[in-house]
Design an enzyme around this catalytic site. Structure first.
Site, PDB file in Angstrom:
ATOM      1  N   SER A   1       0.816  -1.212   0.000  1.00 39.53           N
ATOM      2  CA  SER A   1       0.000   0.000   0.000  1.00 39.53           C
ATOM      3  C   SER A   1       0.849   1.262   0.000  1.00 39.53           C
ATOM      4  O   SER A   1       1.105   1.860   1.060  1.00 39.53           O
ATOM      5  CB  SER A   1      -0.944   0.003   1.208  1.00 39.53           C
ATOM      6  OG  SER A   1      -2.068  -0.770   0.938  1.00 39.53           O
TER       7      SER A   1
ATOM      8  N   GLU B   1     -13.378   4.145  -1.281  1.00 39.78           N
ATOM      9  CA  GLU B   1     -12.741   3.393  -0.188  1.00 39.78           C
ATOM     10  C   GLU B   1     -13.719   3.156   0.954  1.00 39.78           C
ATOM     11  O   GLU B   1     -13.332   2.843   2.078  1.00 39.78           O
ATOM     12  CB  GLU B   1     -11.481   4.128   0.284  1.00 39.78           C
ATOM     13  CG  GLU B   1     -10.441   4.329  -0.824  1.00 39.78           C
ATOM     14  CD  GLU B   1      -9.499   3.136  -1.045  1.00 39.78           C
ATOM     15  OE1 GLU B   1      -9.087   2.501  -0.063  1.00 39.78           O
ATOM     16  OE2 GLU B   1      -9.176   2.845  -2.213  1.00 39.78           O
TER      17      GLU B   1
ATOM     18  N   HIS C   1      -6.456   7.463   4.271  1.00 40.10           N
ATOM     19  CA  HIS C   1      -7.921   7.505   4.425  1.00 40.10           C
ATOM     20  C   HIS C   1      -8.237   8.597   5.441  1.00 40.10           C
ATOM     21  O   HIS C   1      -7.466   8.815   6.381  1.00 40.10           O
ATOM     22  CB  HIS C   1      -8.477   6.179   4.988  1.00 40.10           C
ATOM     23  CG  HIS C   1      -8.415   5.017   4.046  1.00 40.10           C
ATOM     24  ND1 HIS C   1      -8.013   3.760   4.438  1.00 40.10           N
ATOM     25  CD2 HIS C   1      -8.729   4.921   2.738  1.00 40.10           C
ATOM     26  CE1 HIS C   1      -8.079   2.939   3.404  1.00 40.10           C
ATOM     27  NE2 HIS C   1      -8.497   3.614   2.360  1.00 40.10           N
TER      28      HIS C   1
ATOM     29  N   CYS D   1     -10.246   0.915  11.460  1.00 43.03           N
ATOM     30  CA  CYS D   1     -10.159   0.241  10.145  1.00 43.03           C
ATOM     31  C   CYS D   1     -10.805  -1.125  10.204  1.00 43.03           C
ATOM     32  O   CYS D   1     -11.312  -1.630   9.214  1.00 43.03           O
ATOM     33  CB  CYS D   1      -8.707   0.018   9.738  1.00 43.03           C
ATOM     34  SG  CYS D   1      -7.731   1.497   9.610  1.00 43.03           S
TER      35      CYS D   1
END
Ligand code: SUG
Length: 451
Positions: A22, A174, A250, A375
């Protein structure tokens, strides 16, 4: 009808590993190729779920995905038996193998965006699985995510399941990691707050220059449209591109909300004053009361401290034993290990804000891939009829907890390195574990392997 917020956490799959997949997620890059401990990862997650269940929260479990993703590998031209496919990829392209072995579906904040039924004109709860196009290993999640959500929330009278948005960066989505719902009480029509990283079609600056902006405004607008939300109950806000470049991939790495509380870093948004004005305006439009804004100043907690400690990747929970809109904050232990963040938390609890209690969890296995408490969970506001319509086998209980702990003991390895991904035995182990899980969670056939 009385409604509450349930948290559906992702159960960490048996192939949890550190693939360094990522870009823009600092922890994922820093821990690339370190050995992981899948058993510990799953058990750390289960302990958080059990603790919140013990505190009287409605806690759900979302099943992991089947890995390796053999269908994707075959689509990419690898042929032969399952073990031949894996051995060929291991030789030709180990990074591709790591992608198709990633257990990343455990971060269920990215599974979907959800609008509670009280926000939607048809009185149903709406789900849109996130296409996660920005990272290849995550872009292969959404079909199975849709199946798992349908198996968990399997009642069309109450639940409306949409397709993921078209798979293009223009509609990069997302999910709930960039979406927060504010309300006065869960059962009332609330305000939905969508945070995006870039405008996709008109390329309007400013954009991040180093790391990707994963969420587009156009994706957020499409989700709001699909769910039938009214303009006056929706607020769109752009993330500050500088924080994306500092590792905030995010919005839930720099802001979190619950009820009427918005807890965010001073530098989270492009134009904070306007964002807060719009939120308050939307709350007023919908007959909700005053927002409580808790802004954390950069000189107390820097963006870097926020990224390493995951202070904002916390869960703000209306715990049943707290009254008058008071909340608990669920943080990873890294927050206590950071002197500035720990001092800030002490001060926050001592102040007269809504946040009154701290709960600390060891989630190191997930944290090392950039996934904190928030998350790992997908929030689903459910009224009583909807609670009754959820697949009961997916709801945390003392017996489900002990069953899943025993299941991880039986099936999971306690170490997994990059080279282990070439081991054909891992395919069988993973399939055997998931086959048994479909029975534990009463999921039907959500996986496409034959066992
Ligand atoms: O998408 N990490 C995930 C972390 C997701 C965190 N979710 C939220 N903030 N809501 C991601 O970057 C790392 C996988 C690896 O490198 O092996 C990873 O996918």
């Amino acid at each position: 009808m009385r409604a509450l917020e349930a948290n559906f956490d992702g159960l960490v799959g048996p192939t949890h590993n550190y693939g360094g997949l990522s870009y823009g997620n600092v922890a994922s890059s820093n821990n690339s190729a370190r050995p992981s401990n899948p058993k510990q990862a799953a058990q750390q997650g289960l302990l958080k779920m059990k603790s919140l269940h013990d505190l009287g929260m409605l806690q759900g479990v979302l099943a992991p995905q089947s890995r390796p993703d053999l269908n994707t590998l075959r689509r990419l031209g690898f042929t032969g038996s399952d073990s031949q496919v894996v051995q060929k990829v291991a030789k030709k392209d180990p990074a591709l193998l790591a992608s198709c072995y990633s257990a990343s579906s455990m971060w269920t904040a990215n599974a979907a965006t959800i609008s509670p039924s009280s926000d939607c004109p048809d009185g149903r709860l709406h789900f849109t699985p996130a296409n996660l196009v920005n990272r290849f290993h995550r872009s292969i999640e959404h079909d199975t995510t849709g199946l798992i959500l349908r198996a968990t929330f399997a009642n069309e009278d109450h639940f409306s399941h949409h397709q993921a948005l078209p798979s293009s960066d223009h509609f990069g989505d997302e999910g709930a990691a960039n979406h927060t719902r504010f309300c006065q009480s869960y059962g009332k029509t609330g305000v939905e707050f969508f945070v995006y990283g870039q405008h996709a079609f008109n390329g309007q600056a400013p954009n991040p220059t180093k790391y990707p902006a994963r969420q587009s405004l156009e994706a957020s607008q499409a989700v709001a449209r699909l769910h039938g939300l009214k303009d006056e109950q929706v607020v769109f806000a752009q993330q500050n591109p500088d924080v994306i470049d500092a590792g905030v991939f995010h919005n839930d790495v720099i802001a979190v909300g619950n009820g009427n509380v918005s807890f965010y870093h001073q530098l989270a948004f492009l134009n904070t004053q306007k964002v807060n004005h719009n939120l308050q305006q939307a709350m007023t439009n919908m007959g909700n009361g005053k927002m409580q804004f808790i802004e954390v100043p950069d000189d107390q907690v820097s963006v870097q401290d926020a990224v390493t400690s995951y202070l904002f990747n916390s869960q703000l929970l209306s715990l049943p034993h707290l009254n008058d809109g008071k909340m608990g904050i669920v943080v990873p232990q890294e927050c206590l290990e950071n002197i500035k963040v720990s001092a800030y938390l002490d001060q926050l609890i001592a102040s007269d804000s809504a946040i009154e209690e701290i709960l600390v969890f060891d989630l190191k296995q997930s944290m090392s891939n950039g996934g904190g408490p928030a998350c790992l969970r997908l929030r689903v506001v459910l009224n009583e009829a909807e609670q009754a319509a959820v697949n009961p086998a997916c709801i945390m209980s003392d017996s489900l907890f002990s069953g899943l702990m025993a299941w991880t003991e039986k099936h999971y390895r306690d170490t997994l390195s990059e080279s282990d991904l070439a081991d054909p035995q891992l395919i069988t182990e993973s399939h055997r574990a998931l086959d048994e899980l479909t029975q534990i969670l009463d999921l039907g056939s959500v996986y496409d392997f034959q066992f």
